[in-house]
Enzyme design. Sequence first.
Site, PDB file in Angstrom:
ATOM      1  N   SER A 179      -6.054  -0.741  -3.058  1.00 47.18           N
ATOM      2  CA  SER A 179      -5.902  -0.878  -4.515  1.00 47.18           C
ATOM      3  C   SER A 179      -6.899  -0.033  -5.291  1.00 47.18           C
ATOM      4  O   SER A 179      -6.884  -0.046  -6.528  1.00 47.18           O
ATOM      5  CB  SER A 179      -6.071  -2.350  -4.918  1.00 47.18           C
ATOM      6  OG  SER A 179      -7.370  -2.813  -4.573  1.00 47.18           O
ATOM      7  N   TYR A 180      -7.784   0.701  -4.628  1.00 48.13           N
ATOM      8  CA  TYR A 180      -8.778   1.503  -5.331  1.00 48.13           C
ATOM      9  C   TYR A 180      -8.126   2.745  -5.928  1.00 48.13           C
ATOM     10  O   TYR A 180      -7.536   3.564  -5.223  1.00 48.13           O
ATOM     11  CB  TYR A 180      -9.904   1.924  -4.394  1.00 48.13           C
ATOM     12  CG  TYR A 180     -10.907   0.842  -4.073  1.00 48.13           C
ATOM     13  CD1 TYR A 180     -10.833  -0.426  -4.653  1.00 48.13           C
ATOM     14  CD2 TYR A 180     -11.949   1.081  -3.189  1.00 48.13           C
ATOM     15  CE1 TYR A 180     -11.755  -1.411  -4.351  1.00 48.13           C
ATOM     16  CE2 TYR A 180     -12.888   0.099  -2.878  1.00 48.13           C
ATOM     17  CZ  TYR A 180     -12.777  -1.144  -3.463  1.00 48.13           C
ATOM     18  OH  TYR A 180     -13.700  -2.120  -3.154  1.00 48.13           O
ATOM     19  N   GLY A 181      -8.265   2.875  -7.232  1.00 48.56           N
ATOM     20  CA  GLY A 181      -7.609   3.931  -7.986  1.00 48.56           C
ATOM     21  C   GLY A 181      -6.788   3.291  -9.087  1.00 48.56           C
ATOM     22  O   GLY A 181      -6.111   2.279  -8.868  1.00 48.56           O
TER      23      GLY A 181
END
Length: 371
Positions: A99-101
């Site tokens: 989920s990073y971004g």
Amino acid sequence: MALFTTTSNKYIISSRATNENTLPFSSLTQIKIPRLGPPFWPWEKVKMGPLTVSPMGFGTWAWGNQLLWGYQEAMDDDLQATFNLAVENGINLFDTADSYGTGRLNGQSEKLLGKFLQEFKGQSRVRDDIVIATKFAPYPWRLTSGQFVKACKASLDRMEIEQIGIGQLHWSTANYAPSQEMALWDGLVAMYEKGLVRAVGVSNYGPKQLVKIHKYLNSRGVPLCSAQVQFSLLSIGRDQMEIKEICDSLDIRLISYSPLGLGMLTGKYTLSNLPNGPRGLLFRQILPGLEPLLLSLREIAKRRGKTIPQVAINWCICKGTVPIPGGKTVKQVKENLGALGWRLSSDELLQLEYAAQESPCKMIQNVFQTP
């Protein structure tokens, strides 16, 4: 002093570093590989389940996050330089998440990490030793173990690797969707049994849920190797210390995220010099109450010939955790590396912890952490 080490158990070297054999941060320069004896080296490797990792890792939350960290794609070359510098200096644990971004950049952190890994020009044994720990978000549509296996395969594709070092649940759904929790746990088991991950871990699990998932995974023959929580001199409340005690008793390695309190423990910010975006709003609430802690950090840093962030990170290491500070620039990574190769004394640890208790403001606990 040994000139070099490898992660082979034959060459793991116990730390006997003292102030006399560490270099001041100002003397650190980027040295091109190959090298013998980098100026900072994690002399003492630590076990994390079946894996052997550096005593400090590298967090990549900022890679792709425009809202909180101001990421722009023009930064990618600089980010690659930070990755290379960290690896060249012995860092082999990199933490990311699917989920990073933000927005269209969702998953960007994994993509960049995979790209940098493939393009690393150092020795192949150094690249092969890198441990990637990624986290899988329990989105509402991920309701079965099969969907979590699918998420794991998508992360493998984004990073262009065949196996993930540590597959982690990003958070528990026990607080708001308890019926989904078992699918998460079974998803970890399935990833492990299929050989998609070498080990499994959790993130943002509070004391009670941590004990429950450890017991369940153990019954399925799957060891829980790590638990990642917010842990720093700003986050040493009762729950965090209980989590640490549980990890110690169950042979789970605690990974400390936000060891610098999102930047509040760097000593770089004041009420007249706040970061942009949501962090600035948080800093405005907490910074006024941190003076006792920041004074102690400054005092010890000056006495040690270190910087405030190096002292704050070293505190996490001395507590037996593996901190994962982030870094967007080579300068930041150089500074973080200065937290290695030495240890705070017991008196200094007590001084910092007393100052932390005397500071009236604490870090806001992650809302996703369960009881």
